[in-house]
Design an enzyme around this catalytic site. Structure first.
Site, short mmCIF file in Angstrom:
data_model
loop_
_atom_site.label_atom_id
_atom_site.label_comp_id
_atom_site.label_asym_id
_atom_site.label_seq_id
_atom_site.Cartn_x
_atom_site.Cartn_y
_atom_site.Cartn_z
CB CYS A 119 -15.60 -7.47 6.27
SG CYS A 119 -14.91 -6.07 5.98
CB CYS B 38 -18.63 -5.58 5.28
SG CYS B 38 -17.75 -4.19 5.87
NE ARG C 143 -17.44 -6.01 13.69
CZ ARG C 143 -17.83 -4.93 12.71
NH1 ARG C 143 -17.03 -4.20 12.46
NH2 ARG C 143 -18.98 -5.16 12.42
CB CYS D 74 -0.92 -0.03 1.13
SG CYS D 74 -2.00 1.43 1.25
C1 DTB Z 1 -11.29 -2.46 11.51
O1 DTB Z 1 -11.51 -1.49 12.27
N1 DTB Z 1 -10.38 -3.55 11.67
C2 DTB Z 1 -10.17 -4.36 10.97
C3 DTB Z 1 -11.24 -4.18 9.77
N2 DTB Z 1 -11.86 -2.78 10.03
C4 DTB Z 1 -10.55 -3.95 8.54
C5 DTB Z 1 -8.68 -4.68 10.44
C6 DTB Z 1 -7.70 -4.79 11.43
C7 DTB Z 1 -6.49 -5.05 10.89
C8 DTB Z 1 -5.44 -5.24 11.68
C9 DTB Z 1 -4.21 -5.60 11.16
C10 DTB Z 1 -3.97 -6.53 10.19
O2 DTB Z 1 -4.57 -7.77 10.27
O3 DTB Z 1 -3.24 -6.38 9.09
FE1 SF4 Z 2 -2.91 1.33 3.34
FE2 SF4 Z 2 -5.07 1.00 4.73
FE3 SF4 Z 2 -2.91 0.10 5.51
FE4 SF4 Z 2 -3.28 2.71 5.50
S1 SF4 Z 2 -4.60 1.44 6.96
S2 SF4 Z 2 -1.53 1.53 4.94
S3 SF4 Z 2 -4.40 2.62 3.52
S4 SF4 Z 2 -3.82 -0.64 3.79
#
Ligand code: DTB
Ligand code: SF4
Ligand code: SAM
Length: 317
Positions: free
Chosen positions: A96, A127, A259, A52
């Site tokens: 999601c 989602c 959540r 990213c």
């Molecule tokens: C959110 O608030 N938490 C989730 C989901 N929305 C997309 C993602 C958590 C990611 C934690 C780090 C990972 O697993 O890369």
């Molecule tokens: Fe990229 Fe989303 Fe991670 Fe930010 S949170 S570095 S936009 S994948």
């Protein structure tokens, strides 16, 4: 009817309450709007991992950080469907799909639309979390059968610049406006444990509560400190302060599903029980978040059994 706008200071006053008073208030609000013994289950899948261009300081998927996450191509439809079927069989009601993009280009969005159609056809709620959306993209997702779009405010406006520099707070609010404008349900929350102050945690919740209408779903993430990210050495947040954050979110967002999100793998059953008592009524379910670990489904089922919690009605059940 719009909720009254809460200032960060008014929200901070809730944080200052004695723990028992705060939890009592949160539990009272929770019971007025929800069955306190039911928890909704969402399963995550990273459909496009790593590489990213953004610089979010917490994120293992930024190509600017030296983490172990590699840049992978977008998943094929069959593999996504297989994961969705597994999630449905395990009892999840929502699936999601997350992508490590600043935002989707049209060539990125087309395969996602096909995934949304196919996952929706399995009877699951859908989602997606794909980053910033441009005009028209939320409508395309809605047309494909998307139910929710996740886009987090992440933290208070005053702390945001310490964590992310490649997009600003207003960009996020604009995307949330597009999502709402297209008639999608909004999933919007944030992360705590990044070194923010209590007032800044309150500021995040004040911002979430000011969204009109309030988000249907509010993920509260505890930072997962990943090696190679700028926040890998962030000092850990007092677990009871995390419980307070959940309770304050419940009070300020009375009708939202709150959540208990990232960070559960490192939490004891007892800490999670306090979070449910504080008004959390949704979790990410399945052994992986996007790139990091999450409790095994068996551990969650055993925890629910211990607490007398039932999952929200599974599809086809
Ligand atoms: C959110 O608030 N938490 C989730 C989901 N929305 C997309 C993602 C958590 C990611 C934690 C780090 C990972 O697993 O890369
Ligand atoms: Fe990229 Fe989303 Fe991670 Fe930010 S949170 S570095 S936009 S994948
Ligand atoms: N790239 C898209 C975006 O940023 O909007 C979607 C995916 S992004 C990984 C979704 C959310 O995951 C982020 O907004 C952040 O709140 C959360 N997240 C990412 N890394 C995390 C971490 N290490 N700990 C806790 N939450 C994290």
């Amino acid at each position: 009817m719009s909720e009254s706008i809460l200032s960060a200071t008014a929200v901070a006053a809730l944080f200052e309450l004695p723990f028992a008073d705060l939890l009592y208030q949160a539990q009272t609000v929770h019971r007025a709007h929800f069955d306190p013994n039911r928890v909704q289950l969402s399963t995550l899948l990273s459909i496009k991992t790593g590489g990213c261009p953004e610089d979010c300081g917490y994120c293992p998927q930024s190509r600017r950080h030296g983490t172990a996450v590699a840049d992978e191509p977008i998943m094929d439809l069959d593999s996504v469907l297989e994961a969705a079927r597994r999630a449905r069989a395990a009892g999840a009601t929502r699936f999601c799909m997350g992508a490590a993009w600043r935002g989707p280009k049209q060539k990125d969005l087309d395969p996602v639309l096909a995934m949304v159609r196919a996952v929706k056809a399995l009877g699951l709620e859908t989602c997606a979390t794909l980053g910033l959306l441009r005009d028209g993209q939320a409508e395309q997702l809605k047309g494909a059968g998307l139910d929710y779009y996740n886009h987090n405010l992440d933290t208070a406006p005053e702390f945001y610049g310490e964590v992310i520099t490649t997009r600003d707070y207003q960009d996020r609010l604009d995307t949330l406006g597009r999502v709402r404008g297209a008639g999608l349900n909004v999933c919007c929350g944030g992360i705590v444990g990044m070194g923010e102050s209590r007032l800044q945690r309150a500021g995040l919740i004040a911002q979430l509560a000011a969204l009109d209408p309030q988000p249907e779903s509010v993920p509260i993430n505890m930072l997962v400190r990943v090696e190679g990210t700028p926040l890998e050495e962030a000092s850990s947040l007092d677990p009871l302060e995390f419980v307070r954050t959940v309770a304050v979110a419940r009070i300020c967002l009375p009708k939202s599903h709150v959540r208990l999100s990232a960070g559960r793998e490192a939490m004891s059953d007892e800490l999670q029980a306090l979070c449910f008592l504080a008004g959390a009524n949704s979790i990410f379910y399945g052994d992986k978040l996007l790139t990091t670990g999450n409790p095994e489904a068996d551990r969650d089922r055993a925890l629910f059994e211990r607490l007398g919690i039932s999952p929200a009605q599974a599809v086809g059940a």
